[in-house]
Design a protein around this motif. Sequence first.
Motif, PDB file in Angstrom:
ATOM      1  N   PRO A 100     -18.647  19.998 -34.285  1.00 36.60           N
ATOM      2  CA  PRO A 100     -19.673  19.465 -35.195  1.00 36.60           C
ATOM      3  C   PRO A 100     -19.095  18.914 -36.496  1.00 36.60           C
ATOM      4  N   GLU A 101     -17.888  19.348 -36.850  1.00 39.11           N
ATOM      5  CA  GLU A 101     -17.298  18.864 -38.110  1.00 39.11           C
ATOM      6  C   GLU A 101     -16.666  17.480 -37.966  1.00 39.11           C
ATOM      7  N   GLN A 137      -5.683  10.297 -35.226  1.00 43.18           N
ATOM      8  CA  GLN A 137      -7.096  10.141 -34.882  1.00 43.18           C
ATOM      9  C   GLN A 137      -7.281   9.885 -33.386  1.00 43.18           C
ATOM     10  N   PHE A 138      -6.461   9.014 -32.807  1.00 41.24           N
ATOM     11  CA  PHE A 138      -6.611   8.751 -31.371  1.00 41.24           C
ATOM     12  C   PHE A 138      -6.208   9.987 -30.554  1.00 41.24           C
ATOM     13  N   GLY A 139      -5.169  10.684 -31.013  1.00 41.74           N
ATOM     14  CA  GLY A 139      -4.765  11.924 -30.333  1.00 41.74           C
ATOM     15  C   GLY A 139      -5.876  12.964 -30.424  1.00 41.74           C
ATOM     16  N   ALA A 140      -6.464  13.100 -31.612  1.00 42.57           N
ATOM     17  CA  ALA A 140      -7.528  14.095 -31.812  1.00 42.57           C
ATOM     18  C   ALA A 140      -8.732  13.773 -30.935  1.00 42.57           C
ATOM     19  N   PHE A 141      -9.016  12.498 -30.776  1.00 44.23           N
ATOM     20  CA  PHE A 141     -10.162  12.092 -29.953  1.00 44.23           C
ATOM     21  C   PHE A 141      -9.972  12.589 -28.514  1.00 44.23           C
ATOM     22  N   THR A 142      -8.822  12.305 -27.928  1.00 45.37           N
ATOM     23  CA  THR A 142      -8.586  12.742 -26.544  1.00 45.37           C
ATOM     24  C   THR A 142      -8.504  14.282 -26.473  1.00 45.37           C
ATOM     25  N   ARG A 143      -7.910  14.900 -27.497  1.00 40.25           N
ATOM     26  CA  ARG A 143      -7.834  16.368 -27.499  1.00 40.25           C
ATOM     27  C   ARG A 143      -9.230  16.988 -27.564  1.00 40.25           C
ATOM     28  N   MET A 144     -10.078  16.491 -28.457  1.00 38.97           N
ATOM     29  CA  MET A 144     -11.412  17.080 -28.600  1.00 38.97           C
ATOM     30  C   MET A 144     -12.235  16.902 -27.316  1.00 38.97           C
ATOM     31  N   MET A 145     -11.976  15.807 -26.602  1.00 34.14           N
ATOM     32  CA  MET A 145     -12.736  15.517 -25.382  1.00 34.14           C
ATOM     33  C   MET A 145     -12.101  16.158 -24.153  1.00 34.14           C
ATOM     34  N   ASP A 146     -11.050  16.978 -24.366  1.00 29.47           N
ATOM     35  CA  ASP A 146     -10.288  17.495 -23.225  1.00 29.47           C
ATOM     36  C   ASP A 146     -11.135  18.350 -22.276  1.00 29.47           C
TER      37      ASP A 146
END
Length: 348
Positions: free
Chosen positions: A70-71, A122-131
Amino acid sequence: MLAPVLAAYGLPADTSVTPHGSGLINRTWLLRHGKDKFILQRINQDVFSTPALIAQNIEKVGSYLAAHYPEATFPCPVATTNGDTLVNAGPGGFYRLFPFIEGSVTIDVVERPELAYEAAKQFGAFTRMMDGFPVTQLHDTLPHFHDLSLRYSAFREALTTGLPDRIAKAADLIGYLESQHPLVTCYQQILVNPGFRLRVTHHDTKISNVLFDRSGKGICVIDLDTVMAGYFISDVGDMLRTYLCPVTEEEKDTSLIGIRLEYFEAIVRGYLEEMAGILTPDEKKAFVYAGEFMVYMQALRFITDYLLGDPYYGSRYEGHNYVRALNQATLLQRYSAQSHTLRNIVSC
Ligand code: GN1
Ligand code: MG
């Protein structure tokens, strides 16, 4: 022409509308009314035949992030007065609206390694969060978008169906691109390697698809049209393709094309800070290949378009897509020449 679209969102007719951004495919505008600001985009339906699939993907990603992170900042599409997230303006195409994130800026040129680091994070975090998200639930908004085998076949086909004078003029470049076919074989090995995972992949990681704050810190990724199941080499590869070189794919003077090692190091650091615990050993070994994969694919796409008379990318001057293809082929050559050094940077 935009009046019915503004009306669908309940925006007054005197909303100010200014063109925004530099993409080749969709058109973007900044809308202002009083202190309200929005980003309006027209989806290019020659490319994205079913815009509803994009809207559904964005909805799924947005709900997943809202529930689990949520953050995280995520610009959710604004609904029309009817509650839709897309406006069908008939022959005018499909439009969607996003809130403008106050204080955010986009950039077109990667001028400092820290910006490359922030974007990669940011792109790494996107794929990580969607893992944890079941990737097969995403629609393929552009089937086979980063399928290098298919891009190579399309290139080969253009050598017989394309414009004969252009085929003749591009002979040297065509020869070079054919000689790089082992990069396709490498891709085909990835497809059958269980050490590679299909992940939630952005597929368009150019710097203008990251929002920054005014101090240069990354806020979030944007432009989620091509978010779909894919391999991490697409995202890392397109960052390498577009951040390492001091000039863009539009540059005609190939002597200016080169590889900036400190930007490479920044991409590795930013991406792996997020993804090191998620990528498999086989994937990590393909980090440098990712750049070759994407630069080569872009060179093939530009030359194919040139040979076919510029149906996809369009052209602002005679030979435009030839210039772009030569630019990318030069980048590929200079990148591959450094691959040993680059591999050492990834593994230290
Ligand atoms: C297109 O429109 P833009 O710049 O976001 C293309 C990318 C290419 C890029 C090359 C859907 O992106 O794949 O890398 O041009 N997007 C699509 O500049 O084809
Ligand atoms: Mg785009």
